[in-house]
Design a protein around this motif. Structure first.
Motif, PDB file in Angstrom:
ATOM      1  N   GLU A  59       8.672   2.275 -11.542  1.00  0.00           N
ATOM      2  CA  GLU A  59       7.821   2.012 -10.599  1.00  0.00           C
ATOM      3  C   GLU A  59       7.566   3.531 -10.120  1.00  0.00           C
ATOM      4  OE1 GLU A  59       8.288  -0.950  -7.793  1.00  0.00           O
ATOM      5  OE2 GLU A  59       8.368  -2.389  -9.230  1.00  0.00           O
ATOM      6  N   LEU A  60       6.222   3.706  -9.550  1.00  0.00           N
ATOM      7  CA  LEU A  60       6.016   5.004  -8.684  1.00  0.00           C
ATOM      8  C   LEU A  60       5.239   4.613  -7.499  1.00  0.00           C
ATOM      9  CD1 LEU A  60       6.077   8.018  -8.760  1.00  0.00           C
ATOM     10  CD2 LEU A  60       3.682   7.940  -9.961  1.00  0.00           C
ATOM     11  N   ASN A  61       6.001   4.878  -6.375  1.00  0.00           N
ATOM     12  CA  ASN A  61       5.435   4.706  -5.104  1.00  0.00           C
ATOM     13  C   ASN A  61       4.888   5.838  -4.384  1.00  0.00           C
ATOM     14  OD1 ASN A  61       6.621   1.924  -5.266  1.00  0.00           O
ATOM     15  ND2 ASN A  61       8.540   2.879  -4.990  1.00  0.00           N
ATOM     16  N   ILE A  62       3.616   5.671  -4.126  1.00  0.00           N
ATOM     17  CA  ILE A  62       2.774   6.795  -3.605  1.00  0.00           C
ATOM     18  C   ILE A  62       2.079   6.562  -2.559  1.00  0.00           C
ATOM     19  CG2 ILE A  62       0.876   8.590  -4.301  1.00  0.00           C
ATOM     20  CD1 ILE A  62       1.200   7.737  -7.123  1.00  0.00           C
ATOM     21  N   GLY A  63       2.280   7.197  -1.440  1.00  0.00           N
ATOM     22  CA  GLY A  63       1.374   7.238  -0.221  1.00  0.00           C
ATOM     23  C   GLY A  63       0.052   8.018  -0.005  1.00  0.00           C
ATOM     24  N   VAL A  64      -0.806   7.530   0.160  1.00  0.00           N
ATOM     25  CA  VAL A  64      -1.998   8.290   0.301  1.00  0.00           C
ATOM     26  C   VAL A  64      -2.614   8.253   1.501  1.00  0.00           C
ATOM     27  CG1 VAL A  64      -4.019   8.535  -0.907  1.00  0.00           C
ATOM     28  CG2 VAL A  64      -2.329   7.703  -2.139  1.00  0.00           C
ATOM     29  N   THR A  65      -3.306   9.274   2.403  1.00  0.00           N
ATOM     30  CA  THR A  65      -4.333   9.034   3.251  1.00  0.00           C
ATOM     31  C   THR A  65      -5.733   8.829   2.803  1.00  0.00           C
ATOM     32  OG1 THR A  65      -4.527  11.442   3.128  1.00  0.00           O
ATOM     33  CG2 THR A  65      -2.984  10.887   4.766  1.00  0.00           C
ATOM     34  N   TYR A  66      -6.551   8.355   3.664  1.00  0.00           N
ATOM     35  CA  TYR A  66      -7.828   7.977   3.165  1.00  0.00           C
ATOM     36  C   TYR A  66      -8.655   8.943   2.480  1.00  0.00           C
ATOM     37  CZ  TYR A  66      -6.716   3.849   5.908  1.00  0.00           C
ATOM     38  OH  TYR A  66      -5.732   2.660   6.368  1.00  0.00           O
ATOM     39  N   SER A  67      -8.598  10.225   3.132  1.00  0.00           N
ATOM     40  CA  SER A  67      -9.242  11.433   2.568  1.00  0.00           C
ATOM     41  C   SER A  67      -8.809  11.682   1.149  1.00  0.00           C
ATOM     42  CB  SER A  67      -8.925  12.720   3.400  1.00  0.00           C
ATOM     43  OG  SER A  67      -9.082  12.562   4.749  1.00  0.00           O
ATOM     44  N   PHE A  68      -7.608  11.256   0.612  1.00  0.00           N
ATOM     45  CA  PHE A  68      -7.352  11.543  -0.855  1.00  0.00           C
ATOM     46  C   PHE A  68      -7.790  10.232  -1.649  1.00  0.00           C
ATOM     47  CE2 PHE A  68      -5.041  14.974   0.907  1.00  0.00           C
ATOM     48  CZ  PHE A  68      -4.438  15.698  -0.157  1.00  0.00           C
TER      49      PHE A  68
ATOM     50  N   LEU B  59       2.391   1.275 -10.763  1.00  0.00           N
ATOM     51  CA  LEU B  59       1.936   2.255  -9.347  1.00  0.00           C
ATOM     52  C   LEU B  59       1.951   1.352  -8.337  1.00  0.00           C
ATOM     53  CD1 LEU B  59      -1.029   4.520 -11.045  1.00  0.00           C
ATOM     54  CD2 LEU B  59       1.526   4.999 -10.455  1.00  0.00           C
ATOM     55  N   ASN B  60       2.478   1.824  -7.211  1.00  0.00           N
ATOM     56  CA  ASN B  60       2.543   1.146  -5.843  1.00  0.00           C
ATOM     57  C   ASN B  60       1.454   2.101  -5.004  1.00  0.00           C
ATOM     58  OD1 ASN B  60       3.801  -1.153  -6.691  1.00  0.00           O
ATOM     59  ND2 ASN B  60       5.733  -0.113  -6.565  1.00  0.00           N
ATOM     60  N   ILE B  61       0.517   1.864  -4.582  1.00  0.00           N
ATOM     61  CA  ILE B  61      -0.231   2.784  -3.637  1.00  0.00           C
ATOM     62  C   ILE B  61      -0.236   2.148  -2.231  1.00  0.00           C
ATOM     63  CG2 ILE B  61      -2.333   3.914  -3.280  1.00  0.00           C
ATOM     64  CD1 ILE B  61      -0.865   4.492  -6.064  1.00  0.00           C
ATOM     65  N   PHE B  62       0.198   2.981  -1.220  1.00  0.00           N
ATOM     66  CA  PHE B  62       0.128   2.783  -0.091  1.00  0.00           C
ATOM     67  C   PHE B  62      -0.785   3.604   1.062  1.00  0.00           C
ATOM     68  CE2 PHE B  62       4.180   1.811  -1.860  1.00  0.00           C
ATOM     69  CZ  PHE B  62       4.453   0.373  -1.185  1.00  0.00           C
ATOM     70  N   TYR B  63      -1.835   2.979   1.597  1.00  0.00           N
ATOM     71  CA  TYR B  63      -2.779   3.889   2.305  1.00  0.00           C
ATOM     72  C   TYR B  63      -2.388   3.646   3.791  1.00  0.00           C
ATOM     73  CZ  TYR B  63      -6.012   4.769  -1.600  1.00  0.00           C
ATOM     74  OH  TYR B  63      -6.401   5.325  -2.694  1.00  0.00           O
ATOM     75  N   HIS B  64      -2.152   4.792   4.540  1.00  0.00           N
ATOM     76  CA  HIS B  64      -1.842   4.642   5.934  1.00  0.00           C
ATOM     77  C   HIS B  64      -2.230   6.023   6.635  1.00  0.00           C
ATOM     78  CE1 HIS B  64       0.064   0.774   5.864  1.00  0.00           C
ATOM     79  NE2 HIS B  64       0.862   1.122   4.715  1.00  0.00           N
ATOM     80  N   SER B  65      -2.079   6.271   7.797  1.00  0.00           N
ATOM     81  CA  SER B  65      -2.197   7.573   8.320  1.00  0.00           C
ATOM     82  C   SER B  65      -1.114   8.612   7.990  1.00  0.00           C
ATOM     83  CB  SER B  65      -2.143   7.299  10.034  1.00  0.00           C
ATOM     84  OG  SER B  65      -0.860   7.026  10.556  1.00  0.00           O
ATOM     85  N   MET B  66      -1.370   9.761   8.162  1.00  0.00           N
ATOM     86  CA  MET B  66      -0.355  10.600   7.697  1.00  0.00           C
ATOM     87  C   MET B  66       0.904  10.501   8.386  1.00  0.00           C
ATOM     88  SD  MET B  66      -0.118  14.791   8.179  1.00  0.00           S
ATOM     89  CE  MET B  66      -1.483  15.286   7.268  1.00  0.00           C
ATOM     90  N   ASP B  67       1.032   9.914   9.703  1.00  0.00           N
ATOM     91  CA  ASP B  67       2.183  10.013  10.460  1.00  0.00           C
ATOM     92  C   ASP B  67       2.956   8.764   9.869  1.00  0.00           C
ATOM     93  OD1 ASP B  67       1.702  12.154  12.074  1.00  0.00           O
ATOM     94  OD2 ASP B  67       0.945  11.055  13.607  1.00  0.00           O
ATOM     95  N   GLU B  68       2.226   7.858   9.504  1.00  0.00           N
ATOM     96  CA  GLU B  68       3.029   6.577   8.836  1.00  0.00           C
ATOM     97  C   GLU B  68       3.436   6.628   7.582  1.00  0.00           C
ATOM     98  OE1 GLU B  68       0.608   2.724  11.002  1.00  0.00           O
ATOM     99  OE2 GLU B  68      -0.577   4.052   9.719  1.00  0.00           O
TER     100      GLU B  68
ATOM    101  N   MET C 142       7.431   6.509   6.163  1.00  0.00           N
ATOM    102  CA  MET C 142       7.869   5.909   4.976  1.00  0.00           C
ATOM    103  C   MET C 142       8.444   6.747   3.988  1.00  0.00           C
ATOM    104  SD  MET C 142       4.401   3.429   4.339  1.00  0.00           S
ATOM    105  CE  MET C 142       5.151   2.713   2.779  1.00  0.00           C
ATOM    106  N   LEU C 143       8.090   8.226   3.763  1.00  0.00           N
ATOM    107  CA  LEU C 143       8.661   8.990   3.073  1.00  0.00           C
ATOM    108  C   LEU C 143      10.258   9.213   3.524  1.00  0.00           C
ATOM    109  CD1 LEU C 143       8.445  11.047   0.685  1.00  0.00           C
ATOM    110  CD2 LEU C 143       7.610  12.698   2.287  1.00  0.00           C
ATOM    111  N   LYS C 144      10.425   9.412   4.748  1.00  0.00           N
ATOM    112  CA  LYS C 144      11.619   9.698   5.201  1.00  0.00           C
ATOM    113  C   LYS C 144      12.676   8.481   4.912  1.00  0.00           C
ATOM    114  CE  LYS C 144      10.090  11.725   9.050  1.00  0.00           C
ATOM    115  NZ  LYS C 144      10.287  12.577  10.405  1.00  0.00           N
ATOM    116  N   SER C 145      12.077   7.433   4.720  1.00  0.00           N
ATOM    117  CA  SER C 145      12.944   6.202   4.662  1.00  0.00           C
ATOM    118  C   SER C 145      12.812   5.704   3.184  1.00  0.00           C
ATOM    119  CB  SER C 145      12.380   5.179   5.604  1.00  0.00           C
ATOM    120  OG  SER C 145      11.205   4.755   5.301  1.00  0.00           O
ATOM    121  N   ARG C 146      12.342   6.664   2.359  1.00  0.00           N
ATOM    122  CA  ARG C 146      12.260   6.352   1.073  1.00  0.00           C
ATOM    123  C   ARG C 146      11.611   5.322   0.444  1.00  0.00           C
ATOM    124  NH1 ARG C 146      15.973  10.165  -1.418  1.00  0.00           N
ATOM    125  NH2 ARG C 146      17.312  11.352  -0.026  1.00  0.00           N
TER     126      ARG C 146
END
Length: 303
Positions: free
Chosen positions: A92-101, A121-130, A134-138
């Motif tokens: 699995e590949l978990n990707i965080g994406v802002t709406y601009s991307f 693929l697991n795609i997560f759309y949130h604000s940059m701060d969120e 999520m990145l820091k909590s892996r």
């Protein structure tokens, strides 16, 4: 009890011959006998009856057989799966994406899924701060977002392309034929702005902080899709990154004609963290995508 010993046990149980089993295992007969002896001592019961001519499974040996088979099969499956992960055949590949991307990565998602159908693929759309939290909590492997206004010592942000803040209008808007737009021109139209807290809003407020403007903010929205719908149906203007509307038919991005109007699209990941092979490949494919190469100045993110 070691998996290796169980494999030796299974080979002897299959052949009922120590000499033949050692030959098939590519080890010496003395090594095989020694390992079987160690296994029997650990279990506390004999697994084979031996005489000068024949080898038999004992009752404990017969009882151990199905469990040994399951253990070895599970181990082999695990090893094969890990090898698949190395080759991006599974996992699995978990990707965080802002709406601009969201629009510029769509082609890459499709191409990646075709090339590596075994990777989910697991795609997560949130604000940059969120997403950075999520990145820091892996919870995600990496984040695609613009360069934040403040750096974070835990996160490595690598620029993959440069972008500009733009006035977004529909193709029939009175300003649509212009190549760029001056900030003063924004006073003539109602504005649909991204909500406070989103990076495009931060960047816009920074640009106008020393300008004497009378802007008519009609709507503030934290959802890009709703902004798009309003722009399609009105002559309102929104302020977003150019990349937000790369594949959005009927809308046009007019870069703001003002100094320091630059935004850096980045890949964000934890410092000193291992990056999956699948993540590296996805990033490479994104950087080589038509959306990026056609519309933006590319940087070498993997240097």
């Amino acid at each position: 009890m070691e998996i290796r010993q169980l494999k030796y046990f299974l080979k002897v149980a299959e052949t009922l011959n120590f000499s033949e089993a050692s030959r098939r295992l590519f080890i010496t007969q003395s090594t095989l006998s020694q390992q079987i002896s160690h296994l029997e001592k650990e279990i506390g019961l004999p697994l084979f009856e031996r005489n000068s001519h024949e080898v038999y499974l004992t009752e404990p040996g017969k009882e151990l057989l199905p469990y040994a088979i399951k253990a070895v099969v599970a181990t082999d499956s695990c090893i094969a799966h890990i090898e698949d992960l190395k080759q991006m055949i599974a996992g699995e590949l978990n990707i965080g994406v802002t709406y601009s991307f969201s629009t510029i990565m769509m082609d890459t998602m499709v191409d990646f899924m075709k090339t590596y159908p075994g990777v989910k693929l697991n795609i997560f759309y949130h604000s940059m701060d969120e997403l950075l939290e999520m990145l820091k909590s892996r919870k995600v492997d990496f984040v695609l977002a613009f360069l934040p206004l403040q750096s974070d010592k835990e996160i490595d942000s690598r620029i993959i392309f440069t972008n500009r803040l733009a006035a977004i209008v529909n193709q029939n808007h009175p300003l649509a034929k212009q190549q760029c737009i001056h900030l003063k021109e924004l006073e003539r139209f109602g504005l649909v702005l991204p909500a406070r807290g989103l990076l495009a809003r931060h960047a816009f407020e920074r640009l106008i902080s020393h300008q004497d403007l009378e802007l008519k903010v009609k709507v503030e929205v934290n959802t890009i899709d709703l902004i798009f719908q309003l722009l399609h149906r009105s002559n309102y203007i929104s302020i977003l990154a150019e990349s937000t509307v790369v594949h959005e038919e009927g809308l046009k991005a007019l870069p703001l004609d003002t100094p320091d109007n630059q935004m850096e699209g980045c890949i964000h990941f934890l410092k000193d963290a291992y990056m999956k092979h699948s993540a590296q490949e996805f990033i490479k494919m994104l950087c080589q995508s038509t959306s990026i190469l056609t519309n933006f100045t590319l940087k070498d993110v993997l240097q």
